[in-house]
Write an enzyme that holds these catalytic residues in place. Structure first.
Site, PDB file in Angstrom:
ATOM      1  N   GLU A 680       1.028  -1.478   0.286  1.00 52.27           N
ATOM      2  CA  GLU A 680       0.155   0.015   0.006  1.00 52.27           C
ATOM      3  C   GLU A 680       0.932   1.333   0.257  1.00 52.27           C
ATOM      4  OE1 GLU A 680      -1.217   3.125   1.902  1.00 52.27           O
ATOM      5  OE2 GLU A 680      -0.134   2.486   2.884  1.00 52.27           O
ATOM      6  N   HIS A 709      -9.066   1.018  -2.134  1.00 52.40           N
ATOM      7  CA  HIS A 709     -10.362   0.783  -0.701  1.00 52.40           C
ATOM      8  C   HIS A 709     -11.219   2.356  -1.406  1.00 52.40           C
ATOM      9  CE1 HIS A 709      -7.159  -1.509   0.717  1.00 52.40           C
ATOM     10  NE2 HIS A 709      -8.120  -2.142   1.128  1.00 52.40           N
TER      11      HIS A 709
END
Length: 774
Positions: A680, A709
């Site tokens: 990430e 997300h």
């Protein structure tokens, strides 16, 4: 002192309860609201009904003090940011225009505005929205939600205790706002935040709160003297208020250690401590500081993070000791029951005897009430429950499910050589480049592609018998062909098969390994409306047959480009399951690693040249205190290397990690000896690339340039800017281009656009690098 001798009636309580409802009603209502099919009024009414049902369930189980304020549409830390007015500047207009839509914009972002960063809640698999604070942050009190939910519970006749994230933990979990000067510490805002908490406490007292719980789990971590002094100052000030309820300061997940005497001396009326797992030393620590004379102690003796039944006799022994250390002892779970499924009774497909080993949230509430009754009235009043508990514990311990001599013999025979690749990384890298022929800045995705309604329907029809196995497999093949064709057209360099056959990255493997049990209704919140069903790891683990080879080779047959084999690593298999508690975690990890090692060998034999072993949980499972980390990282990285150690030099091993703080495990990431790691990076603006570069990480890295997300579609320019930022830390010959994580939760429209933009960004930056080199 024995339980029979206590004078005061022990209360039974919990700190929080699953939010979703028995049929995930909250998920459906929230997602319906996002799509425009559910009104705000209908969403609020669903939430009210779920809260009422939760309180009713708790009261029926014997819980005598229910929590309020723990319910959330998305995340309780985000709720705290709203409560104290810490809304980032970019979201203020949306919040002022519509509070609910602005709330969800902070959580998910919009096409124009990025969401708050998301990371793991301590060492759990729950994700929270990270507060963004700066020197200009102006806190304002908004107790509307907390007061309203308290009044709801009181109106229904419940004894209720509001539960809030404590001010010290809130600041310690926060990150500096983007505009803050380097080195800004959000904890410096404590004196500005405390008056806001004082106002909220006064509002709750006026609404009828006798007690308010302030959660301070950050204090179980290693803390500096300055941080401990801040905690002492915070509770000296809050405890000294005259217009407030009684205060219960709660910690969980580990021992309080040096923070325990700080809170024990604070002018608050009670402490809630965890006495399970890593927090068990709290018992000795409490005795060492002289106990809590005159104060309320809420004893977390029922494990709120795992699903095994409580050992009543052990818990009663702990409670008996605690009676001599506090003015009043009440009984609770070790933490919020948010981290376990709702009701084991719903698992009707599980063998009834095995089901008796399980305690989900409703069963844990009953356990807490049983222990409180014994503490108040004596163990004779629960004689039948004690006998049944002994029988169930013995049934589990003696079950053939738990032990496999062949598995144990193989694990015992493992040597150091088994956990080591045959060639060092530089030689492997050269062999892989020659074998794969990839361009500079190669593009790939992390693994999964959108799980469409058609795929979910096909799985449901297979389970119900409406679709036979052959028909189901034809649908899976069609989806794989479509995924591969799209990736080829989009221009990705290393493809994936999309995982259409997988219900979940852990559950899929658990269903194919011995020792694991699956649930049908064991949903647990991961973040927002994302729920998972963690498997139950009950016994020794082995692999009866290949698990992924068929679909990976089918996908490879559709293209001339390399297709990654996709596996979930041993640490994540443990972390995202309800793991057995009857042997060391390292022993269990070794068993899982050996099963996965067999799968790596079969993928390689079938011609798979790139194999990804995902370990997103490596960081989240890191012990909260530094004293336990070396041992954990030793067996965790060893399990990964045991999984991949038999791979040929030319086979490129990837791994992947999700949202976490990576700075303190860079050495462990290196110790994995993976050829490529993807992480990430989009929400954190490539911070992880800097951390890896600063530590001298020598291998290939794929810091994400698309935050999956959020429903936002990153533009080509945005992805290219992040990629250029990554190049400042990682040389082009070692940099990959990929999303942050798998695409299972995204829709096809945004997936197509985002991946096309990602590939175009890679082409543009690749051309820039080539021009600079020339």
């Amino acid at each position: 002192m024995t339980p029979e001798s206590t004078a005061a009636a022990a209360r039974a309580t919990v700190y929080g309860y699953p939010r979703q409802g028995g049929d995930r009603e909250l998920k459906k209502a929230v997602e319906g609201y996002w799509k425009g099919g559910v009104s705000a009024g209908a969403l609020h009414e669903t939430a009210r009904e779920l809260r009422r049902a939760n309180w009713r369930q708790l009261a029926d189980a014997g819980i005598t003090e229910v929590p309020t304020g723990d319910f959330s549409y998305y995340d309780h830390v985000l709720d705290t940011s709203v409560m104290v007015g810490a809304v980032p500047a970019r979201h203020r207009a949306a919040v002022e225009a519509d509070a609910l839509d602005g709330y969800f914009a902070m959580a998910r972002g919009t096409q124009e505005v990025a969401p708050l960063e998301m990371t793991k809640w301590f060492d759990t698999n729950y994700h929270y929205l990270v507060p963004e604070l700066g020197p200009d942050t102006a806190f304002t009190a908004d107790s509307t939600k907390q007061v309203a939910e308290l009044e709801e519970a009181l109106a229904l006749g419940h004894t209720a205790r509001p539960v809030l994230v404590g001010p010290v933990t809130y600041l310690l979990l926060a990150k500096p706002a983007p505009a803050a000067a380097p080195g800004f510490d959000p904890l410096t805002l404590l004196d500005r935040l405390l008056p806001v908490y004082a106002r909220i406490l006064a509002d709750l007292r006026a609404a009828g709160a006798a007690w308010v719980q302030l959660d301070e789990p950050a204090l179980v971590q290693d803390r500096t003297p300055a941080e401990l002094n801040a905690a002492a100052r915070a509770y000296r000030e809050l405890g000294g208020l005259t217009d407030r309820p009684r205060l219960l300061v709660a910690s969980y997940f580990d021992r309080l250690g040096e923070a325990l005497p700080v809170l024990a001396k604070a002018p608050v009326e009670g402490l809630a401590l965890d006495f399970t797992g890593p927090a068990a030393p709290n018992l000795a620590d409490l005795a060492a500081v002289g106990g809590l004379p005159g104060k309320r102690l809420v004893a977390g003796v029922v494990n709120g993070r795992n699903i095994w039944i409580n050992d009543y006799e052990k818990s009663l022994g702990t409670l008996a000791t605690l009676l001599g250390l506090a003015g009043r002892v009440d009984v609770a779970a070790s933490c919020s029951l948010l981290h376990v499924p709702l009701d084991a009774a719903a698992e009707r497909d599980t063998d009834p005897q095995i089901r008796r080993w399980f305690a989900f949230a409703r069963q844990k509430a009953a356990e807490i009430a049983t222990l409180a009754r014994a503490l108040t009235r004596g163990t004779d009043t629960i004689a039948a429950e004690l006998a049944a508990n002994r029988a169930d514990l013995a049934s589990r311990a003696n079950s053939a499910l738990t032990r496999d001599p062949g598995v144990r013999a193989r694990a015992a025979a493992v040597t150091d050589t088994d956990a080591r690749r045959s060639e060092p990384y530089p030689r492997r890298a050269a062999a892989q480049r020659a074998h794969l022929g990839l361009p500079l800045l190669p593009t790939t995705s992390i693994g999964s592609f959108p799980q469409t309604a058609d795929l979910r329907t096909a799985r449901a029809e297979l389970r119900s018998g409406a679709l036979d196995r052959a028909g189901y497999e034809e649908r899976i093949k069609a989806e794989i062909r479509a995924v591969v064709a799209f990736q080829e057209k989009a221009g990705l360099d290393v493809l994936v098969h999309g995982e259409p056959e997988r219900n979940d990255m852990v559950q899929y493997f658990a269903e194919r390994l011995t020792g694991f049990l699956a649930t049908r209704h064991g949903w647990v919140q991961s973040y927002g409306t994302r729920y998972v069903r963690p498997p139950v790891l009950a016994g020794d683990v082995s692999r009866p047959a290949p698990m992924t080879v068929r679909w990976t080779t089918y996908a490879q047959a559709q293209t001339g480009r390399p297709v990654k084999g996709m596996l979930t690593g041993p640490v994540t298999m443990l972390a995202w399951s309800f793991v057995r508690d009857d042997q060391p975690l390292g022993d269990t990890a070794r068993q899982v690693a050996l099963a996965l090692r067999d799968e790596v060998a079969d993928l390689e034999a079938a011609g798979t040249a790139v194999i990804q072993v995902d370990e997103p949980a490596l960081r989240e499972t890191l012990p909260l205190r530094s004293c336990g980390r070396a041992e954990y990282l030793d067996w965790a990285t060893g399990a990964f290397r045991l999984t991949t150690g038999g791979a040929l030099p030319r086979t490129q091993i990837h791994t992947h990690m999700c949202y976490a703080e990576f700075g303190d495990i860079v050495g462990a990431i290196d110790a994995l000896d993976a050829d490529v790691i993807s992480l990430e990076a989009a929400r954190s603006h490539m911070r992880v690339a800097d951390e890896l570069a600063g530590a001298g990480y020598p291998r290939e890295v794929g810091p994400g340039v698309w935050d999956i997300h959020s429903p936002r579609v990153p533009s080509t320019a945005e992805a290219a800017a992040l990629l250029r930022r990554g190049l400042e830390a990682v040389p082009a010959e070692r940099l990959w281009v990929n999303p942050d994580c798998g695409l299972k939760t995204r829709g096809w429209t945004e997936t197509r656009a985002s991946l096309e933009n990602l590939v175009e960004a890679a082409r543009q930056v690749r051309a820039e690098v080539s021009a600079e080199t020339a």
